[in-house]
Design an enzyme around this catalytic site. Structure first.
Site, PDB file in Angstrom:
ATOM      1  N   GLU A 139     -34.183  62.927  20.135  1.00 52.62           N
ATOM      2  CA  GLU A 139     -32.817  63.392  20.351  1.00 52.62           C
ATOM      3  C   GLU A 139     -31.815  62.529  19.593  1.00 52.62           C
ATOM      4  O   GLU A 139     -31.683  61.334  19.899  1.00 52.62           O
ATOM      5  CB  GLU A 139     -32.484  63.353  21.845  1.00 52.62           C
ATOM      6  CG  GLU A 139     -31.061  63.793  22.164  1.00 52.62           C
ATOM      7  CD  GLU A 139     -30.741  63.680  23.640  1.00 52.62           C
ATOM      8  OE1 GLU A 139     -29.801  64.363  24.086  1.00 52.62           O
ATOM      9  OE2 GLU A 139     -31.424  62.915  24.355  1.00 52.62           O
ATOM     10  N   ASP A 174     -28.873  68.330  21.309  1.00 51.33           N
ATOM     11  CA  ASP A 174     -27.861  68.153  22.345  1.00 51.33           C
ATOM     12  C   ASP A 174     -26.493  68.448  21.730  1.00 51.33           C
ATOM     13  O   ASP A 174     -26.013  67.699  20.874  1.00 51.33           O
ATOM     14  CB  ASP A 174     -27.930  66.721  22.883  1.00 51.33           C
ATOM     15  CG  ASP A 174     -27.035  66.513  24.097  1.00 51.33           C
ATOM     16  OD1 ASP A 174     -25.833  66.822  23.990  1.00 51.33           O
ATOM     17  OD2 ASP A 174     -27.532  66.029  25.127  1.00 51.33           O
ATOM     18  N   GLN A 200     -29.405  71.208  24.763  1.00 50.33           N
ATOM     19  CA  GLN A 200     -28.669  70.730  25.931  1.00 50.33           C
ATOM     20  C   GLN A 200     -27.170  70.943  25.715  1.00 50.33           C
ATOM     21  O   GLN A 200     -26.694  70.958  24.576  1.00 50.33           O
ATOM     22  CB  GLN A 200     -28.956  69.252  26.193  1.00 50.33           C
ATOM     23  CG  GLN A 200     -30.389  69.004  26.643  1.00 50.33           C
ATOM     24  CD  GLN A 200     -30.687  67.543  26.907  1.00 50.33           C
ATOM     25  OE1 GLN A 200     -30.157  66.660  26.253  1.00 50.33           O
ATOM     26  NE2 GLN A 200     -31.540  67.281  27.888  1.00 50.33           N
ATOM     27  N   GLU A 236     -26.862  69.268  30.960  1.00 51.57           N
ATOM     28  CA  GLU A 236     -26.891  67.804  31.075  1.00 51.57           C
ATOM     29  C   GLU A 236     -25.447  67.291  31.028  1.00 51.57           C
ATOM     30  O   GLU A 236     -25.004  66.705  30.050  1.00 51.57           O
ATOM     31  CB  GLU A 236     -27.726  67.167  29.964  1.00 51.57           C
ATOM     32  CG  GLU A 236     -28.000  65.695  30.243  1.00 51.57           C
ATOM     33  CD  GLU A 236     -28.663  64.970  29.087  1.00 51.57           C
ATOM     34  OE1 GLU A 236     -29.472  64.069  29.355  1.00 51.57           O
ATOM     35  OE2 GLU A 236     -28.367  65.286  27.918  1.00 51.57           O
TER      36      GLU A 236
END
Length: 254
Positions: A139, A174, A200, A236
């Site tokens: 990530e 993300d 995310q 998240e």
């Protein structure tokens, strides 16, 4: 169809992890994910997952034991610790039926030594995880929240995946981190679609519920589906108040 996963590292943190799984199910989430579940016996978490029928999409390797640690995989000289964390995470993921492990790179400047350590530790992780049918995620994380984090750009992650060459190594895209570091989310997502294993979401810049801020998720997420993404969208975010009080954001996507 949009499917949402509750990230229990941020949501319902006042509950035990098994009870948070049950609350996520009651709230209508389609899956769950977590950060560091290791204090919870695997049998207890697995029982909650089986009771609710929710898949556990992933969990993280430990951050490390030293002050300032935020992952170990890219830290030269700490390969033994990094691989012990990988072994632990894969074993726990297998015990609870999780689909993936996020191998955390850590805080270290880019250098040939760090790049080599990262690639070699990821190759090890992919081999160990593949034997259990588990994926490995990396990530890119922004430098405002985590100064000095090794992996911070989507293109950098793509280069790492090309170097490692393992089929079960994918990017955790993300939107919060990528918007802060790079922006141009949709074009960046489309360019790397084949390498993206999970997405995310959270508001930017607040990291609160994804119904405020500078990203128009109600347009972005359906377009990601149109571009062929078939996975879940991981919620998240840090709730503005309580988790239950903030769930109204999902009405935007009904």
């Amino acid at each position: 169809m949009l499917r949402f996963s509750a990230n229990l590292g941020f949501l319902w943190t006042e509950l035990s992890l098994p009870d948070a799984v049950r609350r996520a199910h009651a709230a209508g989430f389609d899956a769950v994910e977590c950060h560091w579940p290791y204090a919870v016996p695997a049998a207890e978490l697995r029982a909650a997952l089986e009771e609710t029928g929710l898949p556990l999409l992933g969990l993280n390797t430990r951050k490390g034991e030293r002050e300032g640690d935020f992952g170990l995989a890219a830290l030269p000289g700490r390969e033994h610790e990094a691989r012990a964390a990988i072994d632990e995470a894969v074993a726990y993921a297998a015990a609870v039926g999780a689909g993936a492990v996020h191998v955390m790179g850590g805080r270290v400047a880019e250098s040939p030594a760090a790049e080599n350590a990262y690639a070699e530790n990821l190759a090890y992780a992919c081999s160990v995880a593949a034997a259990q049918g588990i994926g490995i995620l990396i990530e890119p994380i922004n430098h405002r929240d985590v100064p000095g984090y090794f992996l911070s750009r989507v293109e950098q992650a793509a280069d790492v995946i090309a170097r490692v060459g393992a089929a079960n190594l994918k990017i955790m895209f993300d939107c919060y981190h990528t918007q802060i570091m790079q922006g141009d989310l949709l074009n960046r997502f489309i360019a790397h679609r084949a390498l993206i294993g999970h997405v995310q979401i959270a508001a930017v810049p607040s990291r609160a519920e994804p119904d405020e801020g500078e990203i128009c998720f109600e347009r972005l997420l359906p377009t990601m589906l149109d571009e062929g993404y078939g996975g879940f969208f991981g919620a998240e975010y840090r709730p503005r108040a309580g988790t239950d009080e903030g769930l109204g954001w999902r009405k935007t996507f009904d």
